[in-house]
Design a protein around this motif. Structure first.
Motif, PDB file in Angstrom:
ATOM      1  N   LEU A 138      96.131   4.354  36.334  1.00  0.00           N
ATOM      2  CA  LEU A 138      96.025   5.333  35.306  1.00  0.00           C
ATOM      3  C   LEU A 138      94.779   5.711  35.031  1.00  0.00           C
ATOM      4  CD1 LEU A 138      98.786   4.439  32.936  1.00  0.00           C
ATOM      5  CD2 LEU A 138      98.884   6.366  34.503  1.00  0.00           C
ATOM      6  N   SER A 139      93.799   4.630  34.960  1.00  0.00           N
ATOM      7  CA  SER A 139      92.325   4.850  34.666  1.00  0.00           C
ATOM      8  C   SER A 139      91.808   5.733  35.774  1.00  0.00           C
ATOM      9  CB  SER A 139      91.701   3.758  34.456  1.00  0.00           C
ATOM     10  OG  SER A 139      90.202   3.618  34.369  1.00  0.00           O
ATOM     11  N   ASP A 140      92.000   5.392  36.878  1.00  0.00           N
ATOM     12  CA  ASP A 140      91.361   6.278  38.226  1.00  0.00           C
ATOM     13  C   ASP A 140      91.984   7.673  38.384  1.00  0.00           C
ATOM     14  OD1 ASP A 140      90.020   3.858  38.786  1.00  0.00           O
ATOM     15  OD2 ASP A 140      91.374   3.422  40.525  1.00  0.00           O
ATOM     16  N   ALA A 141      93.265   8.028  37.810  1.00  0.00           N
ATOM     17  CA  ALA A 141      93.683   9.110  37.813  1.00  0.00           C
ATOM     18  C   ALA A 141      93.102   9.916  36.826  1.00  0.00           C
ATOM     19  CB  ALA A 141      95.164   9.218  37.490  1.00  0.00           C
ATOM     20  N   ILE A 142      92.795   9.568  35.813  1.00  0.00           N
ATOM     21  CA  ILE A 142      92.064  10.031  34.670  1.00  0.00           C
ATOM     22  C   ILE A 142      90.892  10.614  35.066  1.00  0.00           C
ATOM     23  CG2 ILE A 142      91.562  10.271  32.038  1.00  0.00           C
ATOM     24  CD1 ILE A 142      94.000   8.563  31.606  1.00  0.00           C
ATOM     25  N   TYR A 143      90.090   9.660  35.538  1.00  0.00           N
ATOM     26  CA  TYR A 143      88.493   9.579  35.796  1.00  0.00           C
ATOM     27  C   TYR A 143      88.394  10.704  37.097  1.00  0.00           C
ATOM     28  CZ  TYR A 143      83.750   7.735  36.299  1.00  0.00           C
ATOM     29  OH  TYR A 143      82.383   7.627  35.906  1.00  0.00           O
ATOM     30  N   ALA A 144      89.435  10.773  37.869  1.00  0.00           N
ATOM     31  CA  ALA A 144      89.218  11.693  39.080  1.00  0.00           C
ATOM     32  C   ALA A 144      89.441  13.199  38.624  1.00  0.00           C
ATOM     33  CB  ALA A 144      90.405  11.633  39.918  1.00  0.00           C
ATOM     34  N   VAL A 178      89.787  10.918  25.632  1.00  0.00           N
ATOM     35  CA  VAL A 178      90.699  10.720  26.854  1.00  0.00           C
ATOM     36  C   VAL A 178      89.670  10.861  28.046  1.00  0.00           C
ATOM     37  CG1 VAL A 178      92.255  11.841  28.373  1.00  0.00           C
ATOM     38  CG2 VAL A 178      92.477  11.800  25.937  1.00  0.00           C
ATOM     39  N   VAL A 179      88.574  11.405  28.011  1.00  0.00           N
ATOM     40  CA  VAL A 179      87.759  11.608  29.111  1.00  0.00           C
ATOM     41  C   VAL A 179      86.919  10.215  29.029  1.00  0.00           C
ATOM     42  CG1 VAL A 179      85.629  12.954  30.060  1.00  0.00           C
ATOM     43  CG2 VAL A 179      87.444  14.031  29.108  1.00  0.00           C
ATOM     44  N   PHE A 180      86.576   9.571  27.927  1.00  0.00           N
ATOM     45  CA  PHE A 180      85.555   8.486  27.952  1.00  0.00           C
ATOM     46  C   PHE A 180      86.315   7.235  28.048  1.00  0.00           C
ATOM     47  CE2 PHE A 180      82.237  10.564  24.940  1.00  0.00           C
ATOM     48  CZ  PHE A 180      81.803  11.393  26.438  1.00  0.00           C
ATOM     49  N   ARG A 186      86.750   0.519  32.476  1.00  0.00           N
ATOM     50  CA  ARG A 186      86.183   0.025  33.700  1.00  0.00           C
ATOM     51  C   ARG A 186      85.184  -1.071  33.431  1.00  0.00           C
ATOM     52  NH1 ARG A 186      84.984   4.481  38.255  1.00  0.00           N
ATOM     53  NH2 ARG A 186      87.072   4.999  38.959  1.00  0.00           N
ATOM     54  N   VAL A 187      84.329  -0.925  32.780  1.00  0.00           N
ATOM     55  CA  VAL A 187      83.393  -1.789  32.145  1.00  0.00           C
ATOM     56  C   VAL A 187      83.762  -3.089  31.609  1.00  0.00           C
ATOM     57  CG1 VAL A 187      81.172  -2.153  31.072  1.00  0.00           C
ATOM     58  CG2 VAL A 187      81.499  -0.139  32.031  1.00  0.00           C
TER      59      VAL A 187
END
Length: 357
Positions: A138-144, A178-180, A186-187
């Protein structure tokens, strides 16, 4: 052993242990200049936002004064130092009040994203398994997703694109949140995965500490050391995202709050007509604030990395070699002849026995 012979390292004063003060004392040369410039610009921005009700000559939506309407697109004058907009608003007042809107969005967006991102990253990295894989996907999908496009979608869903002051502030803040969130996720997840394998975590588990205690008392404390750096870098991005939303028409209504992005959008036609003041000052405010916050973030990031950290002069850091104690009970004297005996090269033979002429 006498207590007089035991020396302890001097304890640092409280002000020297403060994060920004500590980094400021570490910095040297150009790096210190960048940090000081960033702190001054950011401090000025925060001060203007706090004092906006007292220093702004007019309200952000005020169209009339004691002498009547302000007038549309009036050039800079004694009554309006930065002129007026096409809608008849005072440009200086809109710029000052816009700093208050920006800082509200930054605080709400970053606090919400830190809370959600840290919590999700901590749980995901500590427990792992299927939950970890799901959150990572989910994180990678939003980050993309492009950040501005995602913010636009969230602004439309939350408020229909425009709303009142607090409605617009929260809509913009949640859209930026939502963007941040993936960045903090990740960190913190990476740090949690690393820290949970350390010996002190295993020792806490052996002593019977619960998962909650280990996570929040031991892991969290060591995994969040880089958050101030991410906070400063994300604050500048939040300002740009807020200005972008206002510029394309998904920001806050002008009668509800001042928005630099909205003012830039309304000044597009003015620039081609030679009316420069309606676009110059809101744009300059965005540039200076983003520059100040970015300088602080990049400087703190460099100082946090030992490979990039600026050092003080060698003489200040190490002191005089002749005064450095390397043996118990005293300082290095370089033999009976002192340091001068070593420099000449003829006072001692190859066995270290003094040779007298």
């Amino acid at each position: 052993m006498s207590t007089d012979t035991v020396t302890s390292a001097p304890k640092r004063r409280l002000r020297d242990r403060l994060p920004v003060v500590h980094q400021l004392r570490q910095s040297v040369g150009l790096q210190r200049g960048m940090l000081v410039a960033g702190l001054l610009l950011t401090g000025l921005f925060v001060l203007i936002a706090i004092l906006a009700p007292f220093i702004a000559p007019y309200g952000f939506a005020q169209l009339r004064g004691a002498d009547g309407p302000f007038g549309s697109q009036q050039p800079p004058s004694a009554e309006h130092l930065f002129g007026t907009t096409v809608g008849g608003y005072d440009v200086l007042s809109r710029v000052i009040w816009g700093s208050q809107t920006a800082i509200l969005v930054i605080i709400i967006a970053v606090v919400l994203s830190i809370f959600a991102g840290v919590l999700l990253g901590l749980v995901s990295g500590y427990f792992g398994g299927a939950l970890d894989r799901l959150l990572v996907v989910l994180s990678d999908a939003i980050y993309a997703f492009p950040s501005l496009l995602l913010a636009i979608v969230m602004a439309i869903v939350i408020s229909g694109g425009q709303s009142s002051l607090w409605g617009g502030v929260f809509a913009a803040a949640i859209a930026i949140t939502v963007v941040f969130i993936p960045q903090y996720f990740r960190v913190i997840r990476a740090e949690t995965v690393r820290i949970k394998a350390e010996a002190f975590v295993e020792s806490a588990k052996v002593l019977g500490a619960s998962n909650g205690r280990v996570m929040f008392r031991h892991v969290l404390r060591n995994a969040t050391r880089t958050l101030p750096l991410i906070f400063t870098l994300n604050a500048s991005e939040a300002i740009l995202t807020l200005a972008g939303l206002g510029f394309i028409g998904f920001g806050i209504e002008p009668t509800s709050a001042a928005d630099w992005g909205y003012d830039l959008n309304k000044s597009l036609s003015d620039v081609s007509s030679g009316i420069w003041w309606t676009a110059l000052y809101p744009g300059l405010a965005i540039v200076l604030v983003v520059l100040g916050v970015t300088l602080v973030g990049e400087s703190l990031n460099d100082l946090a990395d030992p490979r990039l950290r600026g050092r003080r002069r060698v003489a200040q850091a190490s002191g005089d070699v002749a005064e450095t104690s390397v043996v118990p009970g005293g300082t290095l004297t370089a033999g009976p002849g002192g340091l001068d005996g070593l420099e000449g090269g003829e006072s001692f033979d190859e066995h270290g026995i003094e040779v007298r002429p």
